[in-house]
Design an enzyme around this catalytic site. Structure first.
Site, short mmCIF file in Angstrom:
data_model
loop_
_atom_site.label_atom_id
_atom_site.label_comp_id
_atom_site.label_asym_id
_atom_site.label_seq_id
_atom_site.Cartn_x
_atom_site.Cartn_y
_atom_site.Cartn_z
N CYS A 100 -1.85 -2.47 7.69
CA CYS A 100 -1.81 -3.40 6.64
C CYS A 100 -0.59 -4.13 6.34
O CYS A 100 -0.49 -5.21 6.03
CB CYS A 100 -2.06 -2.41 5.27
SG CYS A 100 -4.07 -1.92 5.06
N LYS A 144 -7.06 -4.76 -3.28
CA LYS A 144 -7.99 -5.22 -2.19
C LYS A 144 -9.00 -4.07 -1.59
O LYS A 144 -8.73 -2.98 -1.70
CB LYS A 144 -7.06 -5.63 -0.96
CG LYS A 144 -6.38 -4.46 -0.42
CD LYS A 144 -4.99 -5.16 0.55
CE LYS A 144 -3.94 -4.16 1.17
NZ LYS A 144 -4.70 -3.27 2.05
N ASP A 167 0.89 -1.21 0.11
CA ASP A 167 -0.04 0.02 -0.18
C ASP A 167 0.86 1.22 -0.03
O ASP A 167 0.37 2.26 0.63
CB ASP A 167 -1.05 0.04 0.98
CG ASP A 167 -1.93 -1.09 1.15
OD1 ASP A 167 -1.73 -2.02 0.18
OD2 ASP A 167 -2.69 -1.05 2.01
#
Length: 201
Positions: A146, A104, A9
């Site tokens: 994450c 995602k 990310d």
């Protein structure tokens, strides 16, 4: 080679000035690119994930919308909405070094890279099996969310995991330190990327 690199990310909305920017996010983007410039050949596959949230709903309560205030635990301000600049990779990350792109959180909450799929709808678990991956290095954003979730899932999938502390950045120091301690207790190796140069020397 049986090793993969997970880049978690590294997106505009998670770096400085973004909707959920973390301090040091841009430095992580640049650092990962520099690291891969030296170590790309150490990896059979480089996998990068992105949050890619729906623009049409609250993504299963993940977005605080309307009169709802985000609690910054389960609900968040809108971020990384599909097709927006905030959802794009930070420009300091050289995506030409990435083999597989994972999206995602498409309509649902998602923290771990294992909750996403590639452009052909293949899961990360399928990718690891097909490539014969047994070892994963994890870098990216954010340490306490994450990165943590992705590394824990990698361990759960039987992978040998390393997290490079100089190539991650978190939302808060305390929760980031707790996340790294949890990962170490779960079996991950917590180290710095420079340790690779020391091993090769």
């Amino acid at each position: 080679m049986t090793r993969a690199l997970f880049i978690i990310d590294v997106q505009n909305d998670f770096t400085e000035e973004g909707a959920l920017g973390v301090d040091g996010g841009a430095a992580v983007a640049a650092g990962v690119t520099e690291f891969l410039g030296r170590h790309r050949d150490d990896y059979r596959v480089v996998v990068a994930s992105r949050d890619w949230h729906s623009s049409e709903n609250d993504n299963g309560g993940h977005f605080a919308v309307g009169d709802m205030d985000p609690d910054f635990v389960d609900s968040w301000p809108p971020h990384c909405v599909e097709g927006t600049e905030g959802a794009e990779y930070h420009p300091a990350l050289d995506t030409g070094l990435v083999d597989v792109h994972i999206r995602k959180g498409q309509g649902v909450p998602a923290y771990s890279i294992f909750e996403g799929t590639d452009d052909a709808a293949a899961t990360v678990s399928e990718l690891l099996t097909s490539r014969g991956i047994t070892d994963i290095d994890v870098v990216g954003l954010a340490t306490d969310y994450c990165v943590r979730a992705s590394a824990l899932d990698a361990l759960e999938h039987g992978q040998h995991v390393r997290v490079f502390t100089d190539l991650v950045a978190g939302v808060a120091p305390g929760s980031s330190e707790a996340a790294l301690a949890e990962l170490g207790h779960a079996g991950a190796v917590i180290t710095e990327s420079g340790a690779l140069e020391e091993q090769e020397a």
